[in-house]
Design a protein around this motif. Structure first.
Motif, PDB file in Angstrom:
ATOM      1  N   GLN A   1     -42.981  23.002 103.601  1.00 42.58           N
ATOM      2  CA  GLN A   1     -43.039  24.063 104.932  1.00 42.58           C
ATOM      3  C   GLN A   1     -44.138  23.648 105.759  1.00 42.58           C
ATOM      4  O   GLN A   1     -43.836  23.744 107.289  1.00 42.58           O
ATOM      5  N   ALA A   2     -45.257  23.237 105.423  1.00 41.46           N
ATOM      6  CA  ALA A   2     -46.299  23.010 106.124  1.00 41.46           C
ATOM      7  C   ALA A   2     -45.962  21.848 106.915  1.00 41.46           C
ATOM      8  O   ALA A   2     -46.302  21.667 108.159  1.00 41.46           O
ATOM      9  N   LYS A   3     -45.335  20.612 106.363  1.00 34.90           N
ATOM     10  CA  LYS A   3     -44.819  19.509 107.180  1.00 34.90           C
ATOM     11  C   LYS A   3     -43.967  19.838 108.322  1.00 34.90           C
ATOM     12  O   LYS A   3     -43.942  19.302 109.357  1.00 34.90           O
ATOM     13  N   VAL A   4     -42.940  20.966 107.983  1.00 34.14           N
ATOM     14  CA  VAL A   4     -42.075  21.143 108.920  1.00 34.14           C
ATOM     15  C   VAL A   4     -42.746  21.830 110.175  1.00 34.14           C
ATOM     16  O   VAL A   4     -42.570  21.464 111.224  1.00 34.14           O
ATOM     17  N   HIS A   5     -43.790  22.635 110.001  1.00 32.10           N
ATOM     18  CA  HIS A   5     -44.631  23.012 110.998  1.00 32.10           C
ATOM     19  C   HIS A   5     -45.497  21.926 111.844  1.00 32.10           C
ATOM     20  O   HIS A   5     -45.586  22.027 112.934  1.00 32.10           O
ATOM     21  N   HIS A   6     -45.881  21.041 110.932  1.00 35.77           N
ATOM     22  CA  HIS A   6     -46.719  19.911 111.600  1.00 35.77           C
ATOM     23  C   HIS A   6     -45.806  19.174 112.358  1.00 35.77           C
ATOM     24  O   HIS A   6     -46.125  18.537 113.366  1.00 35.77           O
ATOM     25  N   ASP A   7     -44.645  18.799 112.015  1.00 33.65           N
ATOM     26  CA  ASP A   7     -43.507  18.087 112.886  1.00 33.65           C
ATOM     27  C   ASP A   7     -43.316  18.876 114.240  1.00 33.65           C
ATOM     28  O   ASP A   7     -43.374  18.147 115.282  1.00 33.65           O
ATOM     29  N   ALA A   8     -43.287  20.283 114.106  1.00 31.16           N
ATOM     30  CA  ALA A   8     -42.995  20.821 115.486  1.00 31.16           C
ATOM     31  C   ALA A   8     -44.390  20.872 116.264  1.00 31.16           C
ATOM     32  O   ALA A   8     -44.359  20.910 117.633  1.00 31.16           O
ATOM     33  N   LEU A   9     -45.323  20.790 115.684  1.00 34.83           N
ATOM     34  CA  LEU A   9     -46.737  20.669 116.445  1.00 34.83           C
ATOM     35  C   LEU A   9     -46.659  19.388 117.093  1.00 34.83           C
ATOM     36  O   LEU A   9     -47.174  19.271 118.389  1.00 34.83           O
ATOM     37  N   GLU A  10     -46.265  18.203 116.595  1.00 35.22           N
ATOM     38  CA  GLU A  10     -46.252  17.241 117.026  1.00 35.22           C
ATOM     39  C   GLU A  10     -45.477  16.886 118.216  1.00 35.22           C
ATOM     40  O   GLU A  10     -45.712  16.348 119.353  1.00 35.22           O
ATOM     41  N   ARG A  11     -44.166  17.799 118.314  1.00 37.40           N
ATOM     42  CA  ARG A  11     -43.411  18.025 119.272  1.00 37.40           C
ATOM     43  C   ARG A  11     -43.928  18.106 120.883  1.00 37.40           C
ATOM     44  O   ARG A  11     -43.407  18.007 121.968  1.00 37.40           O
ATOM     45  N   PHE A  12     -45.137  19.116 120.824  1.00 37.10           N
ATOM     46  CA  PHE A  12     -45.833  19.405 121.989  1.00 37.10           C
ATOM     47  C   PHE A  12     -46.828  18.174 122.507  1.00 37.10           C
ATOM     48  O   PHE A  12     -46.996  18.286 123.598  1.00 37.10           O
ATOM     49  N   TYR A  13     -46.955  17.169 121.607  1.00 35.80           N
ATOM     50  CA  TYR A  13     -47.928  15.893 122.058  1.00 35.80           C
ATOM     51  C   TYR A  13     -47.143  14.638 122.556  1.00 35.80           C
ATOM     52  O   TYR A  13     -47.210  14.200 123.545  1.00 35.80           O
ATOM     53  N   THR A  14     -46.110  14.585 121.565  1.00 35.18           N
ATOM     54  CA  THR A  14     -45.413  13.240 121.627  1.00 35.18           C
ATOM     55  C   THR A  14     -44.579  13.024 123.078  1.00 35.18           C
ATOM     56  O   THR A  14     -44.811  11.692 123.700  1.00 35.18           O
ATOM     57  N   PRO A  15     -44.166  13.885 123.558  1.00 39.79           N
ATOM     58  CA  PRO A  15     -43.483  13.467 125.006  1.00 39.79           C
ATOM     59  C   PRO A  15     -44.362  13.019 125.945  1.00 39.79           C
ATOM     60  O   PRO A  15     -44.134  12.726 127.194  1.00 39.79           O
ATOM     61  N   ASN A  16     -45.785  13.589 125.948  1.00 40.62           N
ATOM     62  CA  ASN A  16     -46.806  13.592 126.821  1.00 40.62           C
ATOM     63  C   ASN A  16     -47.681  12.537 126.768  1.00 40.62           C
ATOM     64  O   ASN A  16     -48.865  12.401 127.132  1.00 40.62           O
ATOM     65  N   VAL A  17     -47.273  11.461 125.966  1.00 37.71           N
ATOM     66  CA  VAL A  17     -48.335  10.469 125.486  1.00 37.71           C
ATOM     67  C   VAL A  17     -47.833   8.850 125.873  1.00 37.71           C
ATOM     68  O   VAL A  17     -46.505   8.552 125.995  1.00 37.71           O
ATOM     69  N   ASP A  18     -48.865   8.239 126.374  1.00 39.56           N
ATOM     70  CA  ASP A  18     -48.588   6.975 127.139  1.00 39.56           C
ATOM     71  C   ASP A  18     -48.606   5.918 126.099  1.00 39.56           C
ATOM     72  O   ASP A  18     -49.591   5.506 125.924  1.00 39.56           O
ATOM     73  N   PHE A  19     -47.334   5.703 125.343  1.00 36.95           N
ATOM     74  CA  PHE A  19     -47.455   4.918 124.212  1.00 36.95           C
ATOM     75  C   PHE A  19     -47.619   3.568 124.615  1.00 36.95           C
ATOM     76  O   PHE A  19     -47.867   2.362 123.807  1.00 36.95           O
ATOM     77  N   GLU A  20     -47.282   3.046 125.914  1.00 35.10           N
ATOM     78  CA  GLU A  20     -47.558   1.588 126.215  1.00 35.10           C
ATOM     79  C   GLU A  20     -49.077   1.221 126.478  1.00 35.10           C
ATOM     80  O   GLU A  20     -49.571   0.342 126.164  1.00 35.10           O
ATOM     81  N   GLY A  21     -49.830   2.215 126.774  1.00 36.90           N
ATOM     82  CA  GLY A  21     -51.278   2.185 127.014  1.00 36.90           C
ATOM     83  C   GLY A  21     -51.772   2.091 125.359  1.00 36.90           C
ATOM     84  O   GLY A  21     -52.732   1.308 125.331  1.00 36.90           O
ATOM     85  N   ILE A  22     -51.249   2.980 124.460  1.00 31.12           N
ATOM     86  CA  ILE A  22     -51.639   2.882 123.181  1.00 31.12           C
ATOM     87  C   ILE A  22     -51.274   1.251 122.671  1.00 31.12           C
ATOM     88  O   ILE A  22     -52.131   0.509 121.728  1.00 31.12           O
ATOM     89  N   ASN A  23     -50.223   0.937 122.971  1.00 30.25           N
ATOM     90  CA  ASN A  23     -49.756  -0.538 122.299  1.00 30.25           C
ATOM     91  C   ASN A  23     -51.021  -1.618 123.084  1.00 30.25           C
ATOM     92  O   ASN A  23     -51.140  -2.455 122.548  1.00 30.25           O
ATOM     93  N   ARG A  24     -51.335  -1.270 124.482  1.00 31.93           N
ATOM     94  CA  ARG A  24     -52.055  -2.229 124.962  1.00 31.93           C
ATOM     95  C   ARG A  24     -53.531  -2.429 124.091  1.00 31.93           C
ATOM     96  O   ARG A  24     -54.075  -3.155 123.688  1.00 31.93           O
ATOM     97  N   LEU A  25     -53.779  -1.111 123.635  1.00 29.66           N
ATOM     98  CA  LEU A  25     -55.284  -0.826 122.966  1.00 29.66           C
ATOM     99  C   LEU A  25     -55.017  -1.340 121.730  1.00 29.66           C
ATOM    100  O   LEU A  25     -56.091  -2.093 121.050  1.00 29.66           O
ATOM    101  N   ARG A  26     -53.738  -1.430 120.886  1.00 32.16           N
ATOM    102  CA  ARG A  26     -53.717  -1.980 119.857  1.00 32.16           C
ATOM    103  C   ARG A  26     -53.848  -3.536 119.788  1.00 32.16           C
ATOM    104  O   ARG A  26     -54.722  -4.166 119.011  1.00 32.16           O
TER     105      ARG A  26
END
Length: 373
Positions: A329-354
């Protein structure tokens, strides 16, 4: 691509236990590490993917890779280590908070928060806070059930402890020590010990990656026996003998009781000793040596308490399953929490940093003379 064959070892640096979240994060890398990148950022910003991609890049170049898995999210990792380089990348966010010990000289913070749209995240402040509170409550409930399961397990152990002939157990331990350390004198300097977990209590139940830890060892002992039959006692005696002889030893602890050791790895001797008992079992191979600690039991005493053992076994199973339910159940809540962040992340920028981090790691490898062409 390098022709050098590299290997992957999978471990857990932290665990869900009856004592709460138990961390061996300080054991991920030794104090004399070349470089430690501490990743900071919220849930769903790509910390695990960031580390996994770097691990794939370095593994493809021929570097041994140690993957440190997350006990609360089977699809995530908490860190990655390249032992030949003395370089590691670790998740430094709650609940495994980690900060630089030697900022600049060894450690540095990599802040992935620079790649999210803060205004969009802040718009969901109340939902985020509510989910975080629920997460903490669910983990607290899971830990209480694990604590209850541990108490029942200890009652189960007490029956067999009463039936144990610890003189026989001592002889078995001494036999293993003699078979592996004869001719090796006690060293002037004790060996180094590293502490980790080989298995974890996860949303999928008890999970282990033992094959990646002990699979390459030429000598393996599988220690079998019911609860309370001295398996950890034998492992501790063998590991102590190895340390006294100056050997490097890895001790893998039990999630149900982090004070106990359930697996021992001595790389210098290509030697592994592993416990096999529910809920963390290991299937022996044909060339493994089996040590059955049940041979030290007085079966008349065991049979006298058969009903108590059966009740303890059933109660333990129910309590352990309930703890897993709350971790799920904690993982279900954590997955819900991630949904507030993931759409607002510049993953291309993170790839450049990687890619920049990979280049820096290879520069360190070149400086240390460990570059793989």
């Amino acid at each position: 691509m390098s022709a050098v064959k590299s290997c992957i070892k999978r471990v857990f640096p932290g665990n869900n236990t009856p004592q709460g979240f138990y961390s061996f994060y300080h054991e991920i890398l030794p104090p004399d590490a070349t470089r430690v990148f501490v990743i900071k950022g919220g849930p769903g910003v790509g910390k695990s993917t960031f580390m996994q991609n770097i691990a794939q890049d370095l593994f493809a170049l021929g570097y041994d890779t140690e993957i440190h898995h997350c006990s609360s999210d089977n699809d995530s990792i908490d860190g990655v280590v390249f032992p030949q380089l003395g370089i590691g990348i670790v998740d430094g966010t709650w609940p495994h908070v980690m900060d630089p010990r030697a900022p600049g000289a060894v450690d540095e913070i990599v802040w992935l928060g620079q790649f999210w749209d803060e205004q969009s995240v802040r718009a969901h402040k109340q939902e985020i806070l509510a989910l975080q509170k629920d997460l903490e409550l669910l983990f607290a409930r899971a830990y209480r059930y694990l604590k209850a399961a541990q108490v029942v397990y200890e009652d189960w152990e007490s029956v067999n402890s009463e039936a144990m002939d610890f003189g026989k157990a001592n002889l078995l331990a001494e036999q293993v020590i003699e078979e592996n350390f004869s001719g090796l004198p006690v060293a002037r300097k004790a060996g180094r010990v590293r502490h980790l977990f080989a298995s974890a209590i996860t949303p999928d139940g008890m999970v282990n990656y033992l094959d990646t830890i002990v699979g390459n060892c030429s000598r393996r002992y599988v220690i079998e026996g019911d609860p309370g039959t001295g398996k950890s006692y034998l492992l501790e005696k063998v590991s102590r003998a190895a340390v006294e002889r100056g050997l490097y030893v890895e001790l893998y602890h039990c999630p149900l009781n982090p004070e106990k050791v359930e697996h021992v790895l001595i790389p210098g001797l290509s030697l592994a000793l592993t416990k096999s008992i529910e809920p963390h079992t290991f299937s022996p191979r044909s060339d493994d040596t089996i040590v059955d600690m049940n041979q030290c039991l007085d079966m008349e005493v065991v049979e006298k308490h058969y009903a108590s053992v059966a009740r303890a076994s059933e109660a333990f199973s129910n309590l352990f399953s309930t703890a897993i339910h709350y971790i799920q159940q904690a993982k279900v809540h954590h997955d819900a929490l991630e949904r507030f962040y993931t759409p607002n992340v510049d993953f291309e920028g993170i790839n450049r940093l990687r890619r920049q981090i990979v280049e820096r790691i290879l520069e360190y490898a070149k400086e240390n003379g460990t570059i793989r062409e």
